[in-house]
Design an enzyme around this catalytic site. Structure first.
Site, PDB file in Angstrom:
ATOM      1  N   GLU A 111       0.208  -1.028   0.239  1.00 23.78           N
ATOM      2  CA  GLU A 111      -0.181   0.081  -0.173  1.00 23.78           C
ATOM      3  C   GLU A 111       0.961   1.050  -0.195  1.00 23.78           C
ATOM      4  O   GLU A 111       1.965   1.112   0.459  1.00 23.78           O
ATOM      5  CB  GLU A 111      -1.379   0.212   0.750  1.00 23.78           C
ATOM      6  CG  GLU A 111      -1.635   1.238   1.642  1.00 23.78           C
ATOM      7  CD  GLU A 111      -2.742   1.170   2.783  1.00 23.78           C
ATOM      8  OE1 GLU A 111      -3.399  -0.048   3.228  1.00 23.78           O
ATOM      9  OE2 GLU A 111      -3.184   2.528   3.768  1.00 23.78           O
TER      10      GLU A 111
ATOM     11  N   GLU B 175      -2.514  11.382   3.006  1.00 27.19           N
ATOM     12  CA  GLU B 175      -3.149  11.217   3.894  1.00 27.19           C
ATOM     13  C   GLU B 175      -3.220  12.346   4.810  1.00 27.19           C
ATOM     14  O   GLU B 175      -1.822  12.594   4.928  1.00 27.19           O
ATOM     15  CB  GLU B 175      -3.276   9.287   4.919  1.00 27.19           C
ATOM     16  CG  GLU B 175      -4.181   8.992   5.080  1.00 27.19           C
ATOM     17  CD  GLU B 175      -3.872   7.986   6.030  1.00 27.19           C
ATOM     18  OE1 GLU B 175      -4.389   6.514   5.702  1.00 27.19           O
ATOM     19  OE2 GLU B 175      -2.621   7.374   5.352  1.00 27.19           O
TER      20      GLU B 175
END
Length: 333
Positions: free
Chosen positions: A151, A156
């Site tokens: 990932e 974020e």
């Protein structure tokens, strides 16, 4: 991609990002690449055709968020996913009008690219991103059989976080750490160096951007900008954020040469991370969840947010600005 959209990007970004003088960031050291490779566009997601090559995720939130992810037709009918007729930007929003009980689930959107990738240059140009207490927006890629396919979190953060947090998550079968001895290879600050992730310990290896315009209100107040990931299996993963006024001219002209962009915000060297075996068949994801196991945990109160995260879900006005406004997403090879 249809030829119309290639033509669209060829003409519109100059209007979106403005005209700049030639920019090679002379004060910054070039990144560790072997050639001045010019990347060519492979996939372009923009304008009326943006949603054609993305799937709308409708399952329960894997991070435990207080959201109901909507299918395409529901998201569009509720005004949570649409293309703006005036500037062709793509909007992905959290519902900000419905009555939801405290601790309930609010409608939101999570989309996944139908195409998967094993390297390349990934670019998002956005003018706005979701902000506000309880929000957890992200632009990321993910491979099969998490965490073994890997990932890559390009954008974020949570709540009122001021700076972007970039993270790699890997399985435990192959080496993957941040080379902290080469901190001059990136400008951000290392938060954690071990990329190994499991179901019960999934923090990964993170670098915090040092720019206050890289996330949330600072990003939006600067009219947004560009996030870029250069995934090179031979050298590593490099990530940049450029404020609107600092977007490189070669990127605006769709002939990006990352070797001229200067030191990236984050860099994960192939010397200390087995890039090829840890990251493969990655699909892009754009989403906004609410609360969940990060934004709603201890980090909520530590962010300066009042009350409880689950109570904030009931405050519809809190989500008026909880939306992505995306000019385009592009993948170059």
């Amino acid at each position: 991609m249809h030829s119309f959209y290639k033509l669209f990007l060829a003409t519109l970004p100059i209007t979106l990002v403005g005209a700049h003088s030639p920019r090679r960031h002379p004060g910054l050291r070039p990144i560790n690449t072997s050639t001045d490779k010019v990347y060519m566009i492979q996939d372009l997601y923009v304008g009326d055709g943006f949603f054609d090559d993305w799937d709308f995720y409708t399952g329960s939130d894997p991070t435990g968020g207080n959201v109901n992810y909507q299918n395409k037709s529901a998201a569009q009918s509720k005004g949570l996913a649409y293309v703006n007729d005036s500037d062709y930007s793509t909007v992905l929003a959290v519902d900000s009008t419905s009555t939801v009980a405290a601790g309930g689930d609010r409608d939101s959107v999570r989309i996944t690219s139908q195409n998967s990738y094993n390297g390349g240059l990934f670019v998002m140009d956005a003018s706005k991103m979701p902000v506000g207490c309880s929000t957890w927006p992200s632009f990321w890629t993910v491979g099969p059989n998490w965490p073994y396919g890997g990932e890559i979190d390009i954008v974020e953060g949570i709540n009122d976080q001021a700076k972007n947090q970039m993270t790699l998550h890997s399985g435990t079968n192959n080496t993957c750490t941040i080379d902290t001895s080469d901190s001059d290879e990136f400008t951000g600050s290392v938060l954690s160096s071990n990329c190994y992730s499991t179901e019960t310990s999934d923090s990964g290896c993170s670098i915090m951007d040092n720019s206050s315009t890289s996330f949330a209100y600072g990003f939006n107040n600067a009219d947004g900008g560009v996030f870029a990931l250069l995934w090179d299996n031979s050298t590593g993963m490099s990530m940049w954020h450029f404020a609107r006024a600092d977007i490189p001219d070669d990127l605006t002209a769709q002939v990006p040469t990352p070797s001229t962009w200067g030191t990236p915000s984050g860099f994960w060297s192939a010397k200390t991370c087995d890039i090829t075996d840890n990251f493969y068949d990655q699909q892009m994801v754009i989403d906004t969840t609410i609360c969940g196991n990060w934004a709603g945990g201890d980090a909520y109160s530590k962010s300066g947010c009042s009350g409880k995260c689950t109570d904030m879900v009931a405050n519809a006005t809190n989500y008026v600005d909880a939306k992505w406004v995306i000019n385009y997403v592009a993948v170059y090879q």
